[in-house]
Enzyme design. Structure first.
Site, PDB file in Angstrom:
ATOM      1  N   THR A  98       0.854  -1.190   0.000  1.00 20.10           N
ATOM      2  CA  THR A  98       0.000   0.000   0.000  1.00 20.10           C
ATOM      3  C   THR A  98       0.893   1.244   0.000  1.00 20.10           C
ATOM      4  O   THR A  98       1.609   1.481   0.982  1.00 20.10           O
ATOM      5  CB  THR A  98      -0.855   0.039   1.298  1.00 20.10           C
ATOM      6  OG1 THR A  98      -1.296  -1.281   1.603  1.00 20.10           O
ATOM      7  CG2 THR A  98      -2.025   0.982   1.156  1.00 20.10           C
ATOM      8  N   PRO A  99       0.889   2.035  -1.077  1.00 23.33           N
ATOM      9  CA  PRO A  99       1.673   3.277  -1.049  1.00 23.33           C
ATOM     10  C   PRO A  99       1.147   4.178   0.071  1.00 23.33           C
ATOM     11  O   PRO A  99      -0.062   4.342   0.216  1.00 23.33           O
ATOM     12  CB  PRO A  99       1.406   3.898  -2.425  1.00 23.33           C
ATOM     13  CG  PRO A  99       0.905   2.771  -3.270  1.00 23.33           C
ATOM     14  CD  PRO A  99       0.188   1.840  -2.353  1.00 23.33           C
ATOM     15  N   GLY A 196      -6.746  -4.686   3.304  1.00 24.79           N
ATOM     16  CA  GLY A 196      -7.020  -3.964   4.549  1.00 24.79           C
ATOM     17  C   GLY A 196      -8.192  -4.605   5.277  1.00 24.79           C
ATOM     18  O   GLY A 196      -8.844  -5.513   4.751  1.00 24.79           O
ATOM     19  N   HIS A 223      -9.255  -8.759  -2.233  1.00 24.12           N
ATOM     20  CA  HIS A 223      -9.503  -9.580  -1.045  1.00 24.12           C
ATOM     21  C   HIS A 223     -11.018  -9.720  -0.952  1.00 24.12           C
ATOM     22  O   HIS A 223     -11.726  -8.704  -0.854  1.00 24.12           O
ATOM     23  CB  HIS A 223      -8.961  -8.893   0.201  1.00 24.12           C
ATOM     24  CG  HIS A 223      -7.482  -9.054   0.360  1.00 24.12           C
ATOM     25  ND1 HIS A 223      -6.585  -8.512  -0.513  1.00 24.12           N
ATOM     26  CD2 HIS A 223      -6.764  -9.725   1.293  1.00 24.12           C
ATOM     27  CE1 HIS A 223      -5.358  -8.836  -0.127  1.00 24.12           C
ATOM     28  NE2 HIS A 223      -5.433  -9.573   0.969  1.00 24.12           N
ATOM     29  N   GLU A 226     -13.409 -12.476   3.203  1.00 23.68           N
ATOM     30  CA  GLU A 226     -12.659 -12.839   4.428  1.00 23.68           C
ATOM     31  C   GLU A 226     -13.594 -12.852   5.628  1.00 23.68           C
ATOM     32  O   GLU A 226     -13.302 -13.470   6.644  1.00 23.68           O
ATOM     33  CB  GLU A 226     -11.535 -11.829   4.689  1.00 23.68           C
ATOM     34  CG  GLU A 226     -10.343 -11.983   3.776  1.00 23.68           C
ATOM     35  CD  GLU A 226      -9.324 -10.886   4.038  1.00 23.68           C
ATOM     36  OE1 GLU A 226      -9.597  -9.729   3.649  1.00 23.68           O
ATOM     37  OE2 GLU A 226      -8.277 -11.176   4.623  1.00 23.68           O
TER      38      GLU A 226
HETATM   39  P1  5GP Z   1       1.697  -3.298   3.139  1.00 23.62           P
HETATM   40  O1  5GP Z   1       0.572  -2.970   2.169  1.00 23.62           O
HETATM   41  O2  5GP Z   1       1.800  -2.251   4.230  1.00 23.62           O
HETATM   42  O3  5GP Z   1       2.996  -3.577   2.472  1.00 23.62           O
HETATM   43  O4  5GP Z   1       1.323  -4.698   3.842  1.00 23.62           O
HETATM   44  C1  5GP Z   1       0.519  -4.781   4.991  1.00 23.62           C
HETATM   45  C2  5GP Z   1      -0.926  -4.428   4.686  1.00 23.62           C
HETATM   46  O5  5GP Z   1      -1.499  -5.437   3.819  1.00 23.62           O
HETATM   47  C3  5GP Z   1      -1.842  -4.447   5.910  1.00 23.62           C
HETATM   48  O6  5GP Z   1      -1.831  -3.214   6.589  1.00 23.62           O
HETATM   49  C4  5GP Z   1      -3.209  -4.725   5.272  1.00 23.62           C
HETATM   50  O7  5GP Z   1      -3.749  -3.551   4.720  1.00 23.62           O
HETATM   51  C5  5GP Z   1      -2.857  -5.655   4.131  1.00 23.62           C
HETATM   52  N1  5GP Z   1      -3.015  -7.072   4.530  1.00 23.62           N
HETATM   53  C6  5GP Z   1      -2.057  -7.916   4.929  1.00 23.62           C
HETATM   54  N2  5GP Z   1      -2.571  -9.147   5.202  1.00 23.62           N
HETATM   55  C7  5GP Z   1      -3.882  -9.055   4.950  1.00 23.62           C
HETATM   56  C8  5GP Z   1      -4.950  -9.997   5.013  1.00 23.62           C
HETATM   57  O8  5GP Z   1      -4.809 -11.176   5.370  1.00 23.62           O
HETATM   58  N3  5GP Z   1      -6.186  -9.527   4.672  1.00 23.62           N
HETATM   59  C9  5GP Z   1      -6.396  -8.244   4.271  1.00 23.62           C
HETATM   60  N4  5GP Z   1      -7.636  -7.876   3.943  1.00 23.62           N
HETATM   61  N5  5GP Z   1      -5.402  -7.342   4.180  1.00 23.62           N
HETATM   62  C10 5GP Z   1      -4.164  -7.737   4.520  1.00 23.62           C
END
Ligand code: 5GP
Length: 361
Positions: A98-99, A196, A223, A226
């Site tokens: 996520t930027p 998220g 996603h 979930e």
């Molecule tokens: P980033 O986008 O900060 O590199 O990776 C972490 C982010 O990925 C989390 O803050 C969340 O938004 C998303 N994320 C990670 N694992 C999951 C998951 O199992 N389900 C969902 N919906 N989002 C996830």
């Protein structure tokens, strides 16, 4: 299972900040503790805790973001994550992130992504194909593929990036992410993800940005399911994403629609079990989808947070569902069809998998 490790694998659902090494998170948290920015003893047990329900996982991500959000750290963790996937014989990695904006560190979504891309370029223990630039030089490209086939030279990995929209974001912020992805198409960005906390945000908020991405030819993965939310699941499937992640809380009607639309599912076994979204591997929907020949891809989700690896996910699927070497190889190879990178990369991966098959037995 040694062969799960040595087999080439394709990772299509890995969140950058969820894939950070435990040791790095602890080191960074300790440093921030020494600077007085956080109380290390308060966060240590949160980082080391093993089983977390889905909502607790998102609290952990907020903590990880506090620890990791400056350019230098983003670059470092990206580099380490790629090295770890390559060491696990992942030959193609679609890494999503996520930027983020962080005014106190002078960070914009764009500069965050520049730090990620810098991290990918700075990997030196492994040779990385980012953005397909190797494809312009036929001889370099054929060496890259030959080395991957023969296990000669440095380890090699294809890396592509998906930009994630966080469900906490506004419609404008989501659009900003899509516009950034379009600008970075020539630099290894190949698609968009919606992720998220699934209990936060409304599908309609993100729809304009996702429709814009689609119009611009950016593939989308969502996603989906979930948590039980049939109205949203249906709207997401009707949108016809190229792939979906998880699909844990589908009812009969949604399964039927998913199967009719033949949308590939990114399956994250350990993540679903650890977050108690699915009770155990033997009742996981992997089994039904696999039996009905539905397209699916085994993935890690967050290999740091859930202490797993893609090899471990293959080993778990193999033992939980009684699948042998040959079936697991076919599952790994089938993922080629669902990557968001170019046809040329698909051709390279087919060569790499064909070569691995000769060594399988
Ligand atoms: P980033 O986008 O900060 O590199 O990776 C972490 C982010 O990925 C989390 O803050 C969340 O938004 C998303 N994320 C990670 N694992 C999951 C998951 O199992 N389900 C969902 N919906 N989002 C996830």
């Amino acid at each position: 299972m040694e062969w799960c490790m040595s087999m080439p694998k394709i990772e299509l659902h890995a969140h950058l900040n969820g894939s950070i090494r435990d040791s790095t998170v602890l080191e960074l948290a300790r440093e921030l503790g020494e600077e007085g920015a956080i109380v290390f003893s308060d966060v240590e047990h949160v980082i080391l805790k093993n089983d977390r329900a889905l909502n607790e996982v998102f609290k952990l991500f907020d903590l990880i973001h506090i620890i990791t959000t400056d350019h230098k750290t983003v670059t470092r963790i990206t580099k380490e994550v790629i090295e770890d996937f390559a060491a696990d014989n992942v030959v193609y990695l679609e890494l999503r992130t996520t930027p983020k904006r962080n005014h106190s560190k002078g960070m914009s979504k764009r500069s965050y992504m520049e730090a990620v891309l810098e991290g990918i370029r700075s990997v030196n223990s492994v040779e990385v194909d980012l953005s397909g630039k190797l494809n312009t030089d036929a001889s370099t490209r054929s060496h890259f593929v030959d080395d991957l086939c023969n296990g000669t030279g440095n380890k090699k990995i294809y890396v592509r990036v998906l930009l994630s929209i966080d469900r906490r974001e506004t419609a404008e912020a989501a659009m900003e992410t899509v516009e950034l992805a379009i600008k970075l198409k020539d630099f290894g960005v190949v698609g968009i993800d919606l992720s998220g906390n699934p209990n936060v945000g409304q599908w309609l908020t993100f729809l304009p940005a996702l429709e814009c991405a689609k119009k611009q030819g950016l593939p989308i993965t969502l996603h989906c399911g979930e948590v039980p939310n049939p109205v949203e699941i249906r709207a997401m499937l009707d949108f016809l994403p190229k792939r979906i992640g998880h699909a844990c809380c589908f009812e009969d009607e949604e399964w039927k629609l998913l199967q009719r639309l033949n949308i590939p599912v990114e399956i994250c076994l350990t993540s679903n079990i650890r977050t108690e979204t699915i009770a155990s591997a033997d009742v996981h929907h992997f089994a039904d989808l696999y039996k009905s020949n539905h397209p699916l891809i085994l993935c890690t989700d967050d290999c740091g947070v859930f202490s797993t690896s893609l090899s471990a996910e293959y080993a778990l699927a193999s033992s939980a569902f009684g699948l042998g070497k040959s079936e697991m190889y076919q599952l790994a190879q089938k993922a080629i069809e669902f990557i968001f990178a170019s046809e040329r990369v698909k051709e390279d991966l087919k060569t790499i998998f064909a070569s691995a098959l000769t060594k399988l037995n």
